[in-house]
Design a protein around this motif. Structure first.
Motif, PDB file in Angstrom:
ATOM      1  N   SER A 135       0.860  -1.195   0.000  1.00 43.19           N
ATOM      2  CA  SER A 135       0.000   0.000   0.000  1.00 43.19           C
ATOM      3  C   SER A 135       0.882   1.225   0.000  1.00 43.19           C
ATOM      4  N   VAL A 136       0.444   2.240  -0.741  1.00 46.10           N
ATOM      5  CA  VAL A 136       1.197   3.492  -0.814  1.00 46.10           C
ATOM      6  C   VAL A 136       0.218   4.662  -0.796  1.00 46.10           C
ATOM      7  N   TYR A 138      -1.616   7.999  -2.256  1.00 45.77           N
ATOM      8  CA  TYR A 138      -2.062   8.280  -3.626  1.00 45.77           C
ATOM      9  C   TYR A 138      -0.976   8.922  -4.479  1.00 45.77           C
ATOM     10  N   ALA A 139      -0.174   9.760  -3.896  1.00 49.07           N
ATOM     11  CA  ALA A 139       0.861  10.475  -4.656  1.00 49.07           C
ATOM     12  C   ALA A 139       1.886   9.522  -5.278  1.00 49.07           C
ATOM     13  N   LEU A 140       1.983   8.309  -4.756  1.00 44.44           N
ATOM     14  CA  LEU A 140       2.979   7.355  -5.253  1.00 44.44           C
ATOM     15  C   LEU A 140       2.393   6.287  -6.192  1.00 44.44           C
ATOM     16  N   GLU A 141       1.102   6.396  -6.503  1.00 38.98           N
ATOM     17  CA  GLU A 141       0.478   5.377  -7.355  1.00 38.98           C
ATOM     18  C   GLU A 141       1.184   5.262  -8.706  1.00 38.98           C
ATOM     19  N   GLY A 142       1.462   6.373  -9.354  1.00 35.24           N
ATOM     20  CA  GLY A 142       2.138   6.351 -10.655  1.00 35.24           C
ATOM     21  C   GLY A 142       3.521   5.721 -10.568  1.00 35.24           C
ATOM     22  N   LEU A 143       4.263   6.058  -9.511  1.00 38.94           N
ATOM     23  CA  LEU A 143       5.601   5.492  -9.310  1.00 38.94           C
ATOM     24  C   LEU A 143       5.522   3.971  -9.200  1.00 38.94           C
ATOM     25  N   VAL A 144       4.578   3.465  -8.401  1.00 35.46           N
ATOM     26  CA  VAL A 144       4.446   2.014  -8.221  1.00 35.46           C
ATOM     27  C   VAL A 144       4.070   1.351  -9.539  1.00 35.46           C
ATOM     28  N   ARG A 145       3.140   1.952 -10.265  1.00 31.73           N
ATOM     29  CA  ARG A 145       2.743   1.379 -11.560  1.00 31.73           C
ATOM     30  C   ARG A 145       3.934   1.312 -12.520  1.00 31.73           C
ATOM     31  N   GLY A 161      -8.575   3.219  -1.410  1.00 33.31           N
ATOM     32  CA  GLY A 161      -9.248   3.464  -0.133  1.00 33.31           C
ATOM     33  C   GLY A 161      -8.562   4.649   0.523  1.00 33.31           C
ATOM     34  N   ASP A 162      -8.151   4.489   1.780  1.00 33.15           N
ATOM     35  CA  ASP A 162      -7.370   5.540   2.445  1.00 33.15           C
ATOM     36  C   ASP A 162      -6.026   5.710   1.744  1.00 33.15           C
ATOM     37  N   ASP A 163      -5.573   4.617   1.123  1.00 33.18           N
ATOM     38  CA  ASP A 163      -4.356   4.647   0.319  1.00 33.18           C
ATOM     39  C   ASP A 163      -4.600   3.761  -0.904  1.00 33.18           C
ATOM     40  N   VAL A 164      -3.578   3.492  -1.684  1.00 27.22           N
ATOM     41  CA  VAL A 164      -3.715   2.649  -2.872  1.00 27.22           C
ATOM     42  C   VAL A 164      -3.059   1.304  -2.565  1.00 27.22           C
ATOM     43  N   ALA A 165      -3.856   0.240  -2.634  1.00 26.20           N
ATOM     44  CA  ALA A 165      -3.363  -1.108  -2.329  1.00 26.20           C
ATOM     45  C   ALA A 165      -3.183  -1.883  -3.627  1.00 26.20           C
ATOM     46  N   PHE A 166      -1.986  -2.396  -3.836  1.00 24.88           N
ATOM     47  CA  PHE A 166      -1.640  -3.170  -5.028  1.00 24.88           C
ATOM     48  C   PHE A 166      -1.481  -4.635  -4.656  1.00 24.88           C
ATOM     49  N   GLN A 187      10.695   6.003  -0.740  1.00 26.28           N
ATOM     50  CA  GLN A 187      11.286   6.631   0.452  1.00 26.28           C
ATOM     51  C   GLN A 187      10.642   6.120   1.739  1.00 26.28           C
ATOM     52  N   GLY A 188      10.469   4.792   1.786  1.00 30.67           N
ATOM     53  CA  GLY A 188       9.961   4.164   3.002  1.00 30.67           C
ATOM     54  C   GLY A 188       8.457   4.281   3.206  1.00 30.67           C
ATOM     55  N   ARG A 189       7.731   4.833   2.237  1.00 28.08           N
ATOM     56  CA  ARG A 189       6.276   5.011   2.409  1.00 28.08           C
ATOM     57  C   ARG A 189       5.451   3.862   1.835  1.00 28.08           C
ATOM     58  N   ALA A 190       6.107   2.818   1.328  1.00 30.10           N
ATOM     59  CA  ALA A 190       5.396   1.620   0.875  1.00 30.10           C
ATOM     60  C   ALA A 190       5.233   0.688   2.081  1.00 30.10           C
ATOM     61  N   VAL A 191       4.000   0.244   2.310  1.00 32.67           N
ATOM     62  CA  VAL A 191       3.707  -0.640   3.438  1.00 32.67           C
ATOM     63  C   VAL A 191       3.465  -2.039   2.887  1.00 32.67           C
ATOM     64  N   TRP A 192       4.190  -3.009   3.424  1.00 31.67           N
ATOM     65  CA  TRP A 192       4.098  -4.406   2.983  1.00 31.67           C
ATOM     66  C   TRP A 192       3.422  -5.215   4.084  1.00 31.67           C
TER      67      TRP A 192
END
Length: 195
Positions: A135-136, A138-145, A161-166, A187-192
């Motif tokens: 999960s990241v 919203y600002a990082l959705e494009g980066l993850v994609r 949702g509250d964030d974007v879950a992939f 920068q550490g904002r991806a939650v696994w």
């Protein structure tokens, strides 16, 4: 190492007036295999038998379709095992020519039909996939994609949702390095979540 097939391959044998039409193709599971066999029965209504063998992990199966027990499906399955082919369906459509082949002749005919098809096959190493979720913001959705596309990952789902879950999968050997690379890029904002 196991292999899968890049594309379907066919063979055709004529043995004592009986015609054997073989095919080996990639299938994900038993349900897909049963659908292929059903379509072959519809395509070849005058065929005497549509025998098949499936090598798909825990869903492996063999079917003699009315031939004497153990003379068709099981020998076909053994060819797939011997060639270390996984996630594959072998089918042989038989048009009976009026001359009985005997048990040994049937085993050879069905084995040869599958083996001949495999001679023309392009085998691709089967790489185990690892399913991951992260999960990241919203600002990082494009980066993850972009990172997923660059890594050749298969995107299974995206939930907003509250964030974007992939949810995605990628080859097992690449998974740990990808987690580190995405963690650094985010920068550490991806939650696994723990699996």
């Amino acid at each position: 190492m196991s292999f899968t097939l890049a594309e379907p391959v066919h063979s055709e044998l004529l043995i004592k007036k009986s015609r054997f039409i073989g095919c080996v193709q990639s299938v994900p599971d038993r349900a897909a295999a049963v659908a292929v066999v059903a379509s072959l029965r519809a395509e070849h209504p005058a065929a005497a038998h549509v025998c098949w063998a499936l090598m798909a992990g825990g869903q492996s199966a063999a079917n003699d379709d009315g031939e004497p027990g153990g003379t068709a499906g099981r020998p076909m399955l053994e060819v797939l095992r011997h060639q270390q082919v996984e996630g594959a369906l072998a089918t042989v459509v038989r048009y009976f020519g009026g001359v009985k082949l005997g048990a040994g002749g049937l085993v050879r005919a069905y084995t040869d039909a599958v083996a001949q098809a495999l001679l023309g096959a392009t085998l691709v190493p089967l790489v185990r996939q690892r399913s991951l979720r992260c999960s990241v913001p919203y600002a990082l959705e494009g980066l993850v994609r972009r990172e997923l596309a660059a890594a050749g990952a298969t995107l299974d789902s995206v939930q907003h949702g509250d964030d974007v879950a992939f949810a995605f999968s990628l080859p097992e050997p690449d998974a740990d390095a990808f987690i580190v690379r995405l963690g650094d890029a985010a920068q550490g904002r991806a939650v696994w979540p723990r699996e």
